[in-house]
Design a protein around this motif. Structure first.
Motif: not given
Length: 184
Positions: A127-149
């Motif tokens: 388990i990780f906590v991630a902070k100080t976030l910046t946007k970049t391009a999403q790179e979904l794998e084929e199995e992740e079709q339909g994934l929404t954020v």
């Protein structure tokens, strides 16, 4: 407390009954010192990570269709690297956050590690906590079709866990452990 590093159960025989790129299912013939003999069905899967990406009082989750339970569910971003010879949890966490959410984080904190379901599976998650976030391009794998954020307030995530709307045990446990350790 009993020493957990001793083998109270001996493996007498082991055979793979199913295998694909994501998991191996094996059946072990086991024995105890008192003469008892039996079998264990064990699922071996690679370790994985779960990322709690925090932006102020909000947190990022992903929603995807989970075939075994026939529904779409919210969960923290998580994933593994199948077939990797070594497992660098932080590298996998960074990759999963970028791939699933299209986010990079400058600040990473390790919360801890847990077993997923040690009564039947050898898999652990980190388990990780991630902070100080910046946007970049999403790179979904084929199995992740339909994934929404989704970006939700931490208070809403807590409420959804408490009232049973969020039922992914990894997400619920990660939220609880991070909260107890003071990360949330």
């Amino acid at each position: 407390m009993k020493d957990t590093n001793t083998d109270e159960i001996q493996t007498l025989d082991s055979k793979v009954v199913y295998q694909n790129r994501w998991m191996t299912v094996r059946e072990d013939t086991i024995g105890r010192d008192d003469g008892y003999r039996g079998i264990y069905g064990v699922v071996d899967k690679p370790d994985f990570v779960v990322v709690i990406a925090i932006d102020g009082d909000d947190v990022y989750l992903v929603e995807q269709y989970r075939y075994p339970v026939k529904g779409r569910h919210l969960e923290f971003p998580q994933g593994a690297k199948e077939g990797a010879e070594t497992f660098d949890a932080l590298s996998v966490a960074k990759a999963e956050l970028r791939e699933e959410c299209g986010l990079l984080a400058a600040d990473w904190q390790y919360v801890g590690e847990q077993f997923l379901a040690y009564g039947m599976c050898s898999q652990r998650y980190h388990i990780f906590v991630a902070k100080t976030l910046t946007k970049t391009a999403q790179e979904l794998e084929e199995e992740e079709q339909g994934l929404t954020v989704h970006k939700l307030p931490l208070a809403e995530v807590k409420a959804r866990i408490v009232n049973g709307e969020m039922m992914d045990s990894t997400t619920c446990n990660a939220f609880g452990l991070a909260t107890l350790k003071g990360y949330l």
